[in-house]
Enzyme design. Structure first.
Site, short mmCIF file in Angstrom:
data_model
loop_
_atom_site.label_atom_id
_atom_site.label_comp_id
_atom_site.label_asym_id
_atom_site.label_seq_id
_atom_site.Cartn_x
_atom_site.Cartn_y
_atom_site.Cartn_z
N LYS A 35 25.62 -61.25 -21.81
CA LYS A 35 26.77 -60.43 -21.39
C LYS A 35 27.96 -60.85 -22.24
O LYS A 35 28.47 -61.96 -22.11
CB LYS A 35 27.06 -60.68 -19.92
CG LYS A 35 28.24 -59.90 -19.40
CD LYS A 35 28.36 -60.06 -17.90
CE LYS A 35 29.49 -59.24 -17.33
NZ LYS A 35 30.78 -59.47 -17.96
N ASP A 49 31.81 -60.89 -23.60
CA ASP A 49 33.09 -60.81 -22.92
C ASP A 49 34.07 -60.07 -23.82
O ASP A 49 34.66 -60.65 -24.73
CB ASP A 49 33.58 -62.24 -22.65
CG ASP A 49 34.49 -62.27 -21.46
OD1 ASP A 49 34.66 -61.21 -20.83
OD2 ASP A 49 35.04 -63.34 -21.18
N LYS A 66 26.15 -64.92 -13.96
CA LYS A 66 27.27 -65.58 -14.63
C LYS A 66 26.99 -67.05 -14.91
O LYS A 66 26.31 -67.71 -14.12
CB LYS A 66 28.53 -65.48 -13.76
CG LYS A 66 29.07 -64.07 -13.58
CD LYS A 66 29.58 -63.53 -14.88
CE LYS A 66 30.40 -62.27 -14.72
NZ LYS A 66 31.72 -62.46 -14.16
N CYS A 70 59.61 -63.99 7.16
CA CYS A 70 60.42 -63.28 8.16
C CYS A 70 60.68 -64.14 9.38
O CYS A 70 61.42 -63.75 10.27
CB CYS A 70 59.75 -61.97 8.57
SG CYS A 70 58.27 -62.20 9.53
S1 IVH Z 1 25.07 -53.01 -18.67
C1 IVH Z 1 26.33 -49.62 -15.21
N1 IVH Z 1 24.95 -54.92 -20.41
O1 IVH Z 1 30.13 -56.24 -18.20
C2 IVH Z 1 26.89 -50.69 -16.08
N2 IVH Z 1 27.06 -54.49 -19.39
O2 IVH Z 1 31.03 -57.17 -15.66
C3 IVH Z 1 25.82 -51.18 -17.00
N3 IVH Z 1 28.88 -55.94 -20.19
O3 IVH Z 1 30.98 -53.06 -17.00
C4 IVH Z 1 26.39 -52.23 -17.86
N4 IVH Z 1 27.66 -57.07 -21.64
O4 IVH Z 1 31.38 -53.63 -19.51
C5 IVH Z 1 25.75 -54.25 -19.57
N5 IVH Z 1 24.69 -56.55 -22.01
C6 IVH Z 1 25.47 -55.90 -21.18
C7 IVH Z 1 26.85 -56.18 -21.03
C8 IVH Z 1 27.60 -55.47 -20.12
C9 IVH Z 1 28.87 -56.90 -21.11
C10 IVH Z 1 30.06 -55.54 -19.41
C11 IVH Z 1 30.16 -54.09 -19.02
C12 IVH Z 1 30.20 -54.09 -17.52
C13 IVH Z 1 30.77 -55.44 -17.26
C14 IVH Z 1 30.50 -55.91 -15.85
#
Ligand code: IVH
Length: 720
Positions: A135, A137, A333, A430
């Site tokens: 994921k 950032d 996370k 208050c």
């Molecule tokens: S899939 C329906 N894959 O993280 C949403 N999201 O914290 C499907 N993000 O809104 C999202 N890396 O903006 C997906 N490999 C990844 C991601 C990812 C970052 C973001 C995305 C999401 C947010 C949620």
């Protein structure tokens, strides 16, 4: 004026200000800094020199040092990165851009998999393939291609509506973001993350520092600040990149599996989040997670976890969404980053519903790339458990974009004579009594509507993004208006223009305030006018009733449909033995406590008066119009159109063979039905599975249509 300091109490030493004077001065300074930030960053036309600007900053720092309660999250002292840009066109997403649910513990991942298996009614030996990928950032972005050509790029915004950043995104090079796609469907929206590598971020900051410009706190802020530039030339200079990971509207399917779509993305020339792995159990997902966690530091960019997604797209579709997140994906996370710092003071914050929250005022410390100077201490039980005392060295932790927390005290470093903290039994704002009901953890101010702190927080909530969402009326401006007494109730927002034109008693017209000009005032009034019509679900949410978040507001809007119907029902529900109250608690997910809270809100005379003025009164006489028009709830278009169960009330009972209860409920709701927990005269259908009990009997007694599982399936499958 003292130099460029606004003409307020600048001749007074900060330590001589009263709390009210400090608040007023703070608001003026914040507005002035915002104004000069805009002039500098967006219009490239600074009106004052650096020394003068620094004087403004020093003064606001000094005010906050004496009055820490003014150091709110949106104070300029807490802001990182570039000033927020105004002036982007809005883009409505045809398919909402959602966020992801979070998993923190391994058990959360095990539960997630179990939940999916249950929802899909998978047999014990049936395989369930999941894709796991890092994921990143950054900042999510939707790229719309028509006939293979990039035509529009948009930020996520609130998920329904984002900002048009097409021109900015076009400056990102083709290796990272192809502008044309070969063999693409007529319409395809590719969604992913715009980000900056660690090296690029470091170099950018060096350049920024050398030029005397803002230094960004972390790559995420740098990426966001770089994209949201009105001056595209600035964006072009910033080293941005893009990863593709999902999609929005498409005119033809992109594949049958998530991994298949990934391959398609790669063919089109998009970079993907790597390493990705196809896993077949929670154990395999966790193994991949640990591998990524170990390698994390070697990646060129920052990641904050691993995303798991169901591979089969037909299953993704069946699983669907809850509120703002898909059931078929989750973000696992990484553990939070921690740091040690000194707790300088403990202050009390009074929230929207009167909750007293102890807040730690910290010696500023960098945690996970962000400077933290305040952290919540939650409530008195938490305080007692952690025994945090003034002067303690504490461990501060921050996970993703979660609010910083204090996880513990370094006892060896406690100063001699440090005293236990006692929660006040009166509201610091208050002076009303603050009570803690038996069995609850939260102490609350009983001042209700007379408590200025509560009123202010309610107003901020009222105009917040998921509520009235009035552009240009953010938390800080609202605070300023409230402190100066020109907006003390929601109604005041809608009469502001009138009163401004007639002239305020104690203040010059808005256009003459520091940080305001004729243009921004005009824009604000236009933004307010734009919100004189509001959908029912947003309106209910905006009221700020305790326990009623966005999901509940939407649920209530769906069940009651229109504002007059909802209001009448809530007033009728004052009788806890009556039908209206039963109907309310019958709604799946609305429990007794929540129902009582809602009913109490509608019973309170001040609230009723406010609602009459705001949204119109039915009353005994002629109905009167309100200041705003509350629009009937429109179920988000599931593509289902008119279905035989739209608007109907359905009760499920007994266990079904082909579909789990949650899936049945989700399908029904997607087709526009309401799902209730018990059978009454108002029930339209009762769907009975095996071993149905009293509900089936009751349905037959009341003459409600009873459907077998098979009949139910036929009914909904015709819709597929
Ligand atoms: S899939 C329906 N894959 O993280 C949403 N999201 O914290 C499907 N993000 O809104 C999202 N890396 O903006 C997906 N490999 C990844 C991601 C990812 C970052 C973001 C995305 C999401 C947010 C949620």
């Amino acid at each position: 004026m003292t130099g460029t300091l606004p003409d307020t109490y600048a001749d007074k030493d900060v330590s001589d200000l009263t709390a009210d004077e400090a608040a007023a001065e703070h608001a003026v300074l914040a507005a002035a800094i915002a104004h000069h930030d805009r002039a500098y960053y967006q219009q490239d036309a600074p009106e004052i020199d650096d020394a003068e600007y620094d004087a403004l900053r020093r003064r606001i720092e000094a005010v906050e040092a004496w009055f820490p309660e003014l150091r709110t999250a949106d104070s300029p002292t807490q802001r990182v990165g570039a000033a927020p840009a105004a002036g982007f066109a809005k883009v409505r997403h045809r398919v909402a851009m959602l966020s992801l649910g979070n998993a923190f513990e391994e058990s959360d991942v095990v539960d997630f998999i179990a939940r999916i298996r249950r929802f899909l009614s998978l047999a014990d030996d049936a395989g369930l393939a999941m894709i796991a990928e890092p994921k990143v950032d950054g900042l999510s972005c939707s790229l719309r291609y028509e006939d293979g050509v990039l035509v529009r790029a948009a930020t996520r915004g609130d998920g329904q509506e984002g900002e048009d950043i097409t021109r900015n995104v076009q400056t990102i090079d083709d290796h990272n973001l192809p502008k044309t796609l070969k063999d693409a469907p007529a319409v395809v929206e590719i969604r992913g993350e715009i980000y900056m590598t660690r090296n690029d971020f470091r170099e950018l900051n060096e350049r920024q520092a050398a030029a005397g410009r803002t230094v960004f706190a972390n790559p995420r802020n740098a990426a966001a600040g770089s994209v949201r530039q009105l001056d595209v030339a600035i964006t072009r200079d910033r080293p941005l990149r893009f990863f593709a990971y999902t999609w929005g509207e498409i005119s033809a399917p992109l594949g049958e599996t998530q991994s298949g779509v990934r391959a398609r993305f790669a063919d089109w020339g998009f970079a993907l989040n790597e390493p990705a792995a196809l896993c077949h159990s929670a154990e395999e997902l966790l193994a991949h997670y640990h591998r990524i966690a170990e390698e994390r530091a070697t990646y060129a960019y920052e990641i904050d976890g691993v995303v798991y997604k169901v591979d089969r797209l037909d299953w993704q579709e069946r699983l669907g969404y809850v509120s703002r997140a898909p059931r078929w994906a989750i973000a696992h996370k990484f553990p939070a980053e921690q740091a040690h710092t000194i707790l300088n003071n403990i202050s009390i914050q009074v929230g929207r519903t009167g909750a007293l929250t102890p807040v730690a005022e910290l010696e500023p410390v960098t945690v996970g790339g962000v400077v933290v100077s305040r952290a919540t201490l939650h409530n008195e039980d938490e305080m007692a458990r952690k025994d945090v005392r003034k002067g303690d060295t504490v461990i501060v932790q921050r996970a993703g974009d979660v609010i910083p927390q204090i996880v513990g005290v370094v006892l060896e470093r406690r100063p001699v004579g440090a005293e236990r903290f006692e929660m006040p039994d009166h509201c610091p704002d208050c002076g009303s009594e603050a009570v803690r009901p038996v069995g609850e953890v939260v102490r609350r101010c009983t001042g209700g509507l007379i408590c200025p702190a509560q009123a202010k927080e309610r107003l901020k909530h009222f105009v917040s993004r998921d509520a009235f969402d009035i552009e240009g009326l953010g938390g800080r401006t609202m605070e300023q208006f409230h402190n100066r007494g020109i907006v003390t109730t929601p109604v005041d927002i809608f009469t502001l223009q009138d009163r401004n034109e007639r002239g305020f008693k104690d203040h010059p017209p808005l256009g003459n305030w520091q940080g305001w000009g004729p243009k921004s005032v005009k824009k604000l009034f236009a933004a307010i006018d734009e919100r004189r019509r509001i959908p029912l679900d947003r309106f209910i949410y905006a009221l700020g009733i305790r326990h009623v978040g966005q999901a509940t507001a939407r649920l209530l809007a769906r069940v009651y449909g229109t504002w007059p119907a909802f209001r009448a029902a809530m007033e009728a529900a004052a009788d806890p033995d009556g039908a209206a109250f039963r109907e309310l608690t019958d709604i799946d997910q609305i429990g007794r406590v929540m129902a009582e809270e809602i009913v109490a809100f509608f019973h309170e005379p001040h609230n009723r008066e406010l609602l009459d003025t705001l949204a119109g009164a039915a009353g005994d006489g002629e109905p009167t119009a309100g200041i705003v028009t509350v629009e009937p709830f429109e179920a988000p278009d599931s593509g289902a159109g008119d279905t035989p169960i739209r608007g109907k009330t359905i009760v499920f009972t007994g266990s079904m063979e082909t579909m789990s209860r949650p899936e049945a409920k989700a399908r029904a709701e997607m087709l526009g039905a309401k799902v209730a927990g018990s059978v009454s005269k108002k029930t339209d259908f009762v769907v009975v599975g095996a071993d149905a009990g009293s509900k089936e009997a009751k349905a037959r007694e009341l003459g409600v249509t009873v459907l077998s599982e098979e009949e139910w399936r036929t009914m909904i499958d015709e819709q597929a």
